[in-house]
Design a protein around this motif. Structure first.
Motif, short mmCIF file in Angstrom:
data_model
loop_
_atom_site.label_atom_id
_atom_site.label_comp_id
_atom_site.label_asym_id
_atom_site.label_seq_id
_atom_site.Cartn_x
_atom_site.Cartn_y
_atom_site.Cartn_z
N ALA A 1 0.83 -1.21 0.00
CA ALA A 1 0.00 0.00 0.00
C ALA A 1 0.87 1.26 0.00
N THR A 2 1.97 1.22 0.73
CA THR A 2 2.89 2.36 0.76
C THR A 2 3.51 2.61 -0.60
N ARG B 1 2.33 1.70 -3.50
CA ARG B 1 1.28 2.20 -4.40
C ARG B 1 1.01 3.68 -4.18
N GLU B 2 0.91 4.07 -2.92
CA GLU B 2 0.58 5.46 -2.61
C GLU B 2 1.65 6.40 -3.12
N ARG B 3 2.92 6.03 -2.95
CA ARG B 3 4.01 6.90 -3.38
C ARG B 3 4.15 6.95 -4.90
N SER B 4 3.69 5.89 -5.55
CA SER B 4 3.88 5.77 -7.00
C SER B 4 2.70 6.26 -7.82
N THR B 5 1.50 6.14 -7.27
CA THR B 5 0.30 6.36 -8.07
C THR B 5 0.25 7.75 -8.69
N ARG B 6 0.57 8.75 -7.90
CA ARG B 6 0.45 10.12 -8.41
C ARG B 6 1.32 10.33 -9.65
#
Length: 558
Positions: free
Chosen positions: A345-346, A348-353
């Motif tokens: 989840a971490t 994904r969160e850092r990469s998604t943007r």
């Protein structure tokens, strides 16, 4: 080269195989392994279609993902606390953007989280060269990818697991650049894991990154270690080899006798004391017997893992029985492990943007990479290569099929994101423009069939305006005809500006002519950047990329 581990330091091994009668008694020890190969930085689950023994219809599931893999390992470790998780190479490289955009550091961290003990190197571990491989092992931020290294956490401490490379030798020191083996002690038994990569790795890796390295014969590298290991008190040997084969048998058939491919002669040359070979590279799932040795592979991408049981005579240290099964890691079959799920989840969160940033609109929802002579995506990438090379005088562009990782998919309104472009071209090759004569270009085209390697590599993909015909009924070296550039026959004596990626430019994929090109311009333009620039220009011109050309560029005469 001695490297010893004790399982209390690694918490790695696996349970006895369900349904198998126990062959153990007070004189023997049961050692359980889990094997993973060709993860390729797939931190998330992906679609996997398969059919096992006795299944008439294929199933498609979401399989893999580090959260589910960790869940499976947690369940199995609950049944055998002495769990050994081992790998057969290509854990990173050719990775999805979620990992590639951070120099694959999240995948290394995830493998540590899973409790990986050792893995052989694969050819993709060399994608960014020796320096980056050693950095991934040891840590630090000095990288040939400064825009990616240490960007995820601000630091990078290296892998806790060990990379093995018995047959990769520094030409100057004549020593392996990484440990050749690792000794683990489990239940009073010493096990040597010996790692090798395919001896032909230099043909599929950029030459500049492996300068000064030699890739030796796999079996010879393994066999010569056994006397040394026996002196260490080891009687159980497990080969982790990044080389593979193929079989028409199902992934879970026990035990096929029809394995074919490059792995077979290697296994036949191995010392008879070796009873287990864990393989990779060919992305196939199989459990086969070759000359009395069990050879396993667990597909790729974390879709499945091999569960292997060794029964070892505790007095002699020799293997008395070995068995295995391949297990599909389908989402829903194992509860996600909380720490791995939180880490994913971490990431994904850092990469998604960053990955969600729109690039451009294309003409269709998906541009496909196929195994045909030319594919819609092959044409598109070759055209993008030519587009980026035009300012350097490029007239023709070639693209190798292996440099295109997967289909180019679009989202809403057929808009491609940065992440989707990175998934298609993840290798970070740069654009090189050079001069080749017409005769040299003709030779390149003829070399596509040298030793029938076209069956492995596929034909080079061509840019717009360049066409030819071929006839496989004609002798080798005389199969190509009617080579045209913008409708004009190619002149053997004329010089042409040719654009290719840096991998091809070094003569890789068995195209040595590219390495002889003159007036070379290494533009420094990355493959994904030339692709996105091309997509943007086509969208701005209101001619979105992705439609098949009106006429084929490669014509087979039958």
């Amino acid at each position: 080269m001695k490297h010893s581990l004790h399982t209390t330091a690694f918490a790695c091994a696996l349970l006895a195989l369900t349904g198998c009668a126990s062959l153990t008694d007070s004189r023997t020890a049961e050692i359980n392994l889990v094997a993973l190969n060709d993860l390729h930085g797939n931190l998330e689950a992906t679609k996997f279609t398969y059919a096992g023994v006795g299944q008439k219809n294929e199933r498609t599931v979401m399989a893999g993902g580090i959260d589910t893999i960790a869940g499976a390992l947690k369940a199995w470790r609950g049944e055998d606390k002495d769990l050994l998780l081992v790998g057969a190479g290509d854990m990173v490289g050719a990775s999805p953007a979620l990992s590639a955009m951070w120099a694959d550091e999240p995948t290394i961290a995830a493998l540590d989280l899973l409790g990986l003990t050792v893995t052989s190197v694969g050819n993709h571990e060399f994608d960014q060269g020796r320096i980056e491989l050693l950095r991934q092992q040891k840590g630090g931020c000095a990288s040939p990818r400064p825009d990616k290294a240490c960007r995820f956490d601000g630091r990078y401490d290296g892998a806790k697991f060990r990379y093995l490379a018995a047959n990769v030798i520094d030409a100057n020191t004549r020593k392996p650049i990484l440990p050749a083996y690792e000794i683990a002690e489990v239940k009073g038994v010493k096990i040597a894991f010996i790692g090798t990569v395919l001896k032909d790795a230099a043909e599929v890796v950029a030459a500049s990154g492996i300068a000064g390295l030699q890739f030796g014969d796999e079996a010879d590298a393994v066999n010569r270690l056994l006397p040394e290991l026996r002196k260490e008190g080891v009687g159980t040997f497990v080969v982790l080899i990044h080389q593979g084969g193929r079989t028409p048998s199902e992934y879970d058939k026990q035990y096929c006798g029809d394995l074919e491919g490059e792995i077979v002669p290697v296994v036949k040359k191995l010392d008879p004391a070796i009873k287990l070979v864990i393989s990779g590279h060919s992305h196939k799932g199989y459990l086969c017997k070759v000359d009395g040795k069990l050879v396993t592979q667990a597909q790729m991408g974390g879709h499945m893992m091999s569960r292997i049981k060794l029964v070892v005579d505790k007095q002699t240290g020799n293997v008395v029985d070995v068995s295995a099964r391949n297990v599909v890691i389908a989402q829903g079959d194992y509860a996600p492990e909380p720490r791995a799920a939180a880490y994913l989840a971490t990431v994904r969160e850092r990469s998604t943007r960053e990955l969600a940033k729109p690039v451009a609109r294309i003409a269709v929802p998906i541009v496909k990479r196929s195994d045909d002579d030319e594919s819609p995506l092959g044409n598109l990438v070759a055209d993008a290569t030519l587009f980026a090379g035009r300012p350097f005088g490029a007239q023709i562009a070639f693209m190798n099929r292996g440099g295109i990782r997967q289909n180019l998919e679009a989202g809403a309104d057929n808009v491609v994101t940065k992440g989707q472009a990175l998934a298609t071209l993840p290798f970070a090759n740069t654009l090189v423009v050079m001069n080749l004569t017409g005769a040299q270009i003709r030779t390149v085209l003829e070399q596509q069939w040298v030793a029938d390697k076209v069956e492995v590599r596929g034909l080079l993909q061509l840019s717009e305006g360049f066409t030819y015909k071929y006839d496989l009924r004609r002798p080798e070296g005389a199969r190509v005809s009617d080579i045209l550039l913008d409708g004009v026959p190619l002149d053997d004596n004329a010089s042409y500006r040719v654009a290719v990626n840096s991998f091809l430019a070094e003569g890789n994929d068995a195209f040595p002519i590219f390495a002889k090109g003159t007036n070379r311009a290494d533009t420094g333009i990355r493959d994904v950047d030339m692709l996105t620039s091309y997509l943007v220009r086509k969208d701005q011109d209101n001619k979105p990329a992705g439609l098949a050309p009106a006429q084929p560029r490669i014509v087979r005469i039958r």
